[in-house]
Design a protein around this motif. Structure first.
Motif, PDB file in Angstrom:
ATOM      1  N   ILE A 109       4.301   1.667   1.842  1.00 49.65           N
ATOM      2  CA  ILE A 109       5.362   2.938   1.508  1.00 49.65           C
ATOM      3  C   ILE A 109       4.628   4.123   1.966  1.00 49.65           C
ATOM      4  N   ILE A 110       4.985   4.669   3.051  1.00 55.63           N
ATOM      5  CA  ILE A 110       4.483   5.984   3.640  1.00 55.63           C
ATOM      6  C   ILE A 110       5.158   7.372   3.323  1.00 55.63           C
ATOM      7  N   GLY A 111       4.179   8.020   2.478  1.00 55.81           N
ATOM      8  CA  GLY A 111       5.061   9.334   2.177  1.00 55.81           C
ATOM      9  C   GLY A 111       4.126  10.377   2.880  1.00 55.81           C
ATOM     10  N   THR A 112       3.183  10.247   3.748  1.00 51.85           N
ATOM     11  CA  THR A 112       2.367  11.282   4.586  1.00 51.85           C
ATOM     12  C   THR A 112       3.359  11.941   5.506  1.00 51.85           C
ATOM     13  N   THR A 113       2.958  13.208   5.771  1.00 51.56           N
ATOM     14  CA  THR A 113       3.759  13.902   6.837  1.00 51.56           C
ATOM     15  C   THR A 113       2.948  14.266   7.725  1.00 51.56           C
ATOM     16  N   GLY A 114       3.548  14.961   8.814  1.00 52.40           N
ATOM     17  CA  GLY A 114       2.572  15.709   9.764  1.00 52.40           C
ATOM     18  C   GLY A 114       2.500  14.744  10.904  1.00 52.40           C
ATOM     19  N   PHE A 115       3.192  13.597  11.239  1.00 48.66           N
ATOM     20  CA  PHE A 115       3.017  12.770  12.223  1.00 48.66           C
ATOM     21  C   PHE A 115       3.696  13.578  13.544  1.00 48.66           C
TER      22      PHE A 115
ATOM     23  N   LEU B 213       0.862  -1.171   0.073  1.00 47.27           N
ATOM     24  CA  LEU B 213      -0.155   0.112   0.004  1.00 47.27           C
ATOM     25  C   LEU B 213       0.895   1.411  -0.173  1.00 47.27           C
ATOM     26  N   ILE B 214       0.906   2.048  -1.074  1.00 51.63           N
ATOM     27  CA  ILE B 214       1.425   3.405  -0.943  1.00 51.63           C
ATOM     28  C   ILE B 214       0.278   4.306  -0.473  1.00 51.63           C
ATOM     29  N   ASP B 215       0.865   5.009   0.485  1.00 49.78           N
ATOM     30  CA  ASP B 215      -0.034   6.130   1.355  1.00 49.78           C
ATOM     31  C   ASP B 215       0.658   7.413   1.442  1.00 49.78           C
ATOM     32  N   PHE B 216      -0.035   8.585   0.712  1.00 52.09           N
ATOM     33  CA  PHE B 216       0.230   9.794   0.970  1.00 52.09           C
ATOM     34  C   PHE B 216      -0.928  10.764   1.399  1.00 52.09           C
ATOM     35  N   THR B 217      -1.461   9.976   2.330  1.00 52.29           N
ATOM     36  CA  THR B 217      -2.859  10.980   2.885  1.00 52.29           C
ATOM     37  C   THR B 217      -2.490  11.839   4.034  1.00 52.29           C
ATOM     38  N   ARG B 218      -3.351  11.528   4.911  1.00 54.33           N
ATOM     39  CA  ARG B 218      -3.312  12.500   6.325  1.00 54.33           C
ATOM     40  C   ARG B 218      -2.667  11.408   7.500  1.00 54.33           C
TER      41      ARG B 218
ATOM     42  N   ALA C 224       7.025  -5.045   6.589  1.00 55.21           N
ATOM     43  CA  ALA C 224       8.039  -4.129   5.859  1.00 55.21           C
ATOM     44  C   ALA C 224       7.401  -2.652   5.559  1.00 55.21           C
ATOM     45  N   ILE C 225       8.192  -1.545   6.111  1.00 59.87           N
ATOM     46  CA  ILE C 225       7.614  -0.268   5.911  1.00 59.87           C
ATOM     47  C   ILE C 225       9.063   0.499   5.377  1.00 59.87           C
ATOM     48  N   MET C 226       8.632   1.481   4.376  1.00 64.64           N
ATOM     49  CA  MET C 226       9.420   2.385   3.987  1.00 64.64           C
ATOM     50  C   MET C 226       8.641   3.705   4.097  1.00 64.64           C
ATOM     51  N   PHE C 227       9.338   4.456   4.794  1.00 68.87           N
ATOM     52  CA  PHE C 227       8.494   5.667   5.505  1.00 68.87           C
ATOM     53  C   PHE C 227       9.618   7.032   5.148  1.00 68.87           C
ATOM     54  N   ALA C 228       9.228   7.714   4.586  1.00 70.19           N
ATOM     55  CA  ALA C 228      10.090   8.882   4.198  1.00 70.19           C
ATOM     56  C   ALA C 228       9.055   9.996   3.910  1.00 70.19           C
ATOM     57  N   PRO C 229       9.699  11.745   4.178  1.00 70.72           N
ATOM     58  CA  PRO C 229       8.896  12.522   4.079  1.00 70.72           C
ATOM     59  C   PRO C 229       8.851  12.950   2.602  1.00 70.72           C
ATOM     60  N   ASN C 230       9.867  12.761   1.991  1.00 69.01           N
ATOM     61  CA  ASN C 230       9.620  12.800   0.717  1.00 69.01           C
ATOM     62  C   ASN C 230      10.540  11.833  -0.318  1.00 69.01           C
TER      63      ASN C 230
ATOM     64  N   TYR D  33       7.856  11.983  -6.930  1.00 70.46           N
ATOM     65  CA  TYR D  33       7.454  11.297  -5.845  1.00 70.46           C
ATOM     66  C   TYR D  33       6.913  10.167  -5.964  1.00 70.46           C
ATOM     67  N   ALA D  34       6.087  10.038  -7.066  1.00 69.33           N
ATOM     68  CA  ALA D  34       5.348   8.678  -7.818  1.00 69.33           C
ATOM     69  C   ALA D  34       6.472   7.730  -8.034  1.00 69.33           C
ATOM     70  N   HIS D  35       7.615   7.980  -8.887  1.00 65.60           N
ATOM     71  CA  HIS D  35       8.695   7.128  -9.089  1.00 65.60           C
ATOM     72  C   HIS D  35       9.568   6.948  -8.097  1.00 65.60           C
ATOM     73  N   GLY D  36       9.738   7.767  -6.968  1.00 65.63           N
ATOM     74  CA  GLY D  36      10.355   7.283  -5.738  1.00 65.63           C
ATOM     75  C   GLY D  36       9.579   6.140  -5.079  1.00 65.63           C
ATOM     76  N   SER D  37       8.447   6.354  -5.132  1.00 65.11           N
ATOM     77  CA  SER D  37       7.584   5.407  -4.361  1.00 65.11           C
ATOM     78  C   SER D  37       7.614   4.045  -4.825  1.00 65.11           C
ATOM     79  N   LEU D  38       7.518   4.069  -6.307  1.00 66.23           N
ATOM     80  CA  LEU D  38       7.783   2.759  -7.095  1.00 66.23           C
ATOM     81  C   LEU D  38       8.832   2.328  -6.731  1.00 66.23           C
ATOM     82  N   ARG D  39      10.050   2.822  -6.709  1.00 68.78           N
ATOM     83  CA  ARG D  39      11.282   2.312  -6.497  1.00 68.78           C
ATOM     84  C   ARG D  39      11.474   1.765  -5.097  1.00 68.78           C
ATOM     85  N   ALA D  40      10.674   2.383  -3.917  1.00 64.70           N
ATOM     86  CA  ALA D  40      10.609   1.789  -2.902  1.00 64.70           C
ATOM     87  C   ALA D  40       9.939   0.756  -2.650  1.00 64.70           C
ATOM     88  N   ALA D  41       8.791   0.479  -3.510  1.00 66.70           N
ATOM     89  CA  ALA D  41       8.374  -0.989  -3.440  1.00 66.70           C
ATOM     90  C   ALA D  41       9.252  -2.046  -3.971  1.00 66.70           C
ATOM     91  N   ARG D  42       9.776  -1.608  -4.918  1.00 65.30           N
ATOM     92  CA  ARG D  42      10.718  -2.677  -5.412  1.00 65.30           C
ATOM     93  C   ARG D  42      11.904  -3.245  -4.326  1.00 65.30           C
TER      94      ARG D  42
END
Length: 268
Positions: free
Chosen positions: A97-103, A73-78, A119-125, A240-249
């Motif tokens: 893959i978490i790109g949500t900010t404000g935690f 799951l790729i998540d850029f929500t709240r 497994a989680i990849m968490f990055a603000p960008n 951001y999308a391409h980076g997220s897909l790279r993270a999934a791989r």
């Protein structure tokens, strides 16, 4: 090669649509689910409808339905939405893959705890360029540790709800850690009135919000007689999308653990 089955949270939003399009265009990935909040007018519609590219995947608000066929799951929500998704994904072994900010601190702790189950990849960008910039800032901070004032200026579109941006905060953390400082102690997030002279150990932040600015970040190392600026400017969310897909791989052979884009890009 078996395609990676990826779901997208916030599928009808600006970033969600970009992710749906990027996944659909990739040979090694397949859109396996799409989520949105209850009450969204997009619920029940094809995730690719607004793009003119039907995917056969309907947007759901029910996590069990939306994630039934997904391994990622790729998540850029709240933060509040991401944490609900996090609980479900951790319980069902779905990688995130978490790109949500404000935690806040509790939110970050919840992510770290969930990483013991999946497994989680968490990055603000997720931008490759931004993360290379982070590495450059680390190198610069070592050289500008004395006699240089550090200021971070960020600009985003009018709809962004958190400030400073997660990327700006991460830049501050990278610099502070390199200098052996605690950003919670040296970060200055507002100035007004008679503030007195600048504390040389501080790291200042300035925020701009307006129009459709995707994301601009500049770090100033201001000394006496010279000023060095390191900037990154985004013109499209596609980075951001391409980076997220790279993270999934990258997560493909990981069953548990918490990772960031430094891990994905080999910048450690």
């Amino acid at each position: 090669m078996t395609a990676l089955k990826i779901a997208v949270a916030g599928a009808s939003g600006r970033m969600g649509k970009m992710l749906v399009e990027a996944i659909s265009a990739a040979d090694d990935l397949v859109l396996a689910g799409a989520l949105d909040v209850p009450g969204s007018p997009a619920l029940g519609t094809d995730a690719g409808l607004s793009l003119g590219k039907p995917t056969g995947v309907l947007i759901e608000s029910d996590l069990a339905k939306g994630l039934a066929d997904a391994a990622y799951l790729i998540d850029f929500t709240r933060p509040e939405g991401t944490l609900k998704h996090l609980e479900y994904c951790a319980a069902h072994g779905i990688k995130m893959i978490i790109g949500t900010t404000g935690f806040d601190g509790a939110g970050k702790a919840a992510i770290a705890a969930a990483a013991q189950k999946t497994a989680i990849m968490f990055a603000p960008n997720m931008s490759v360029g931004v993360n290379v910039t982070m590495k450059l800032l680390e190198m610069a901070a070592k050289s500008f540790s004395h006699g240089y004032d550090i200021e971070i200026v960020e600009a985003h579109h009018r709809f962004k709800v958190d400030a400073p941006s997660g990327t700006a905060l991460k830049m501050g953390e990278v610099i502070a850690d390199t200098l052996g400082r605690d950003l919670n102690e040296v970060g200055v997030f507002s100035r007004e009135g008679v503030t007195g002279e600048r504390d040389p150990s501080s790291i200042g932040f300035a925020t701009i919000r307006g129009g459709d600015i995707v994301g601009d970040h500049t770090v100033l190392f201001a000394g006496i007689g010279e000023r060095v600026e390191i900037s990154h400017k985004s013109s499209s969310r596609v980075t951001y999308a391409h980076g997220s897909l790279r993270a999934a791989r990258f997560l493909q052979d990981k069953s548990t653990g918490l990772f960031d884009m430094y891990d994905v890009l080999g910048l450690r």
